[in-house]
Design an enzyme around this catalytic site. Sequence first.
Site, short mmCIF file in Angstrom:
data_model
loop_
_atom_site.label_atom_id
_atom_site.label_comp_id
_atom_site.label_asym_id
_atom_site.label_seq_id
_atom_site.Cartn_x
_atom_site.Cartn_y
_atom_site.Cartn_z
N TRP A 102 0.83 -1.22 0.00
CA TRP A 102 0.00 0.00 0.00
C TRP A 102 0.85 1.25 0.00
O TRP A 102 0.49 2.25 -0.62
CB TRP A 102 -0.99 -0.02 1.16
CG TRP A 102 -1.96 -1.17 1.06
CD1 TRP A 102 -2.14 -2.16 1.98
CD2 TRP A 102 -2.87 -1.45 -0.01
NE1 TRP A 102 -3.09 -3.03 1.54
CE2 TRP A 102 -3.56 -2.63 0.33
CE3 TRP A 102 -3.16 -0.82 -1.23
CZ2 TRP A 102 -4.53 -3.20 -0.50
CZ3 TRP A 102 -4.13 -1.39 -2.06
CH2 TRP A 102 -4.80 -2.56 -1.69
N ASP A 172 -2.21 6.45 6.54
CA ASP A 172 -3.19 5.50 6.00
C ASP A 172 -3.53 4.55 7.15
O ASP A 172 -2.71 3.73 7.56
CB ASP A 172 -2.56 4.74 4.82
CG ASP A 172 -3.50 3.67 4.25
OD1 ASP A 172 -4.59 3.44 4.83
OD2 ASP A 172 -3.13 3.06 3.22
N LYS A 196 -12.66 -2.30 6.04
CA LYS A 196 -11.95 -3.12 7.03
C LYS A 196 -12.60 -2.95 8.41
O LYS A 196 -13.14 -3.90 8.94
CB LYS A 196 -10.47 -2.75 7.10
CG LYS A 196 -9.58 -3.38 6.04
CD LYS A 196 -9.73 -2.79 4.66
CE LYS A 196 -8.91 -3.44 3.60
NZ LYS A 196 -7.90 -2.60 2.97
#
Length: 360
Positions: A102, A172, A196
Amino acid sequence: MTRVCNFSAGPAVLPEAVLKKAAEEMLDYKGCSMSVMELSHRGKEFKGIIETAEANVKEILGIPDNYKVLFLQGGASLQFAMIPLNLMKNNKKADYVHTGQWTKKAIAEAKKYGQVNIVASSEPDGYTYIPELDPSDFTKDADYFYIATNNTIYGTAYKNIPDTGAVPLVADMSSNIFSEPIDVSKFGVIFAGAQKNIGPAGVTLVIIREDLVNDVPESVPSLLSYKTYVNSGSMYNTPPCYSIYIAGLVFEWIKETGGLEAIKKINYEKAKLLYDYLDTSEMFSSPVNNESRSIMNIPFVTGVDALDAKFIQEASENGLKTLKGHRTVGGMRASIYNAMPVAGVKALVKFMKEFEKNNS
Ligand SMILES: *Cc1c(COP(=O)(O)O)cnc(C)c1O
């Protein structure tokens, strides 16, 4: 009806109470004889939903008054571009800590807009830890400093948030937001895709310090400018109404569970159950460095591909679903987000013990 134990990394398990409430309200939201999906986003019912959701995010995280809470689309991945587009406005330089796929994608986007300095990277060791940071490597005049607080694929997480001084810290938090209390004042921007730990895919939560919203370069498209969302209360155009509604139910559920201190206690209990077993098992082990272990995503391996495959297959037949590791790393991964009950982790550990006994 029995529900399985879903260890998916995302979209992930949601609290059963939330799904039941949504089912109850499906055909008739609070007496208006319409589903939330059918409501005008400009009407008073939806206004109530989005404003309550925003207020609850502020309350749950203890967000200071000089921050804005925004609901966007495009997933966490669109933030990889929005961050440099909006924040690389002074020196067009940013520091990134590289800890997995990511951050790799985020770095690739940022390079399109300015100069990226990789402060530290755990790539040579397969991203199995969070690197030590040496502040003398930080760029003093960077526009921002970027981290991913929890690395979903590798199961690593920061135990200490770096002090970046006057340089805004961007995080993030897609896979660990709301898993334990955080000090929001340490951050310039926090963002998280919902699927999530927040709700259904389709909405992205952004928490941004007010002063960072100003002076957006003229060339930035309206929908990619944080200012547009701040000025319109996240309603410049039609927001992802239903995803925001479910996220709102999840925020209510977090409050009813006792807030983030209570949630943290449960999360640490769940993670300890699994790590304690992994550390004593002769068959399964954690590939992650002890000091960097995530409480949300826990990868584990047997070291033998065929045995991993057998385990995943038999676990699935026993109602323990989606335990396959990310396609790029293999092995297994149990994602145990807020909505995974303690009983789910206990069932997993029990099954692992039996599997170990039967296959060694
Ligand atoms: C899942 C995830 C993403 C990507 O999210 P999308 O909403 O699919 O764009 C980014 N960062 C982290 C840490 C993630 O876990």
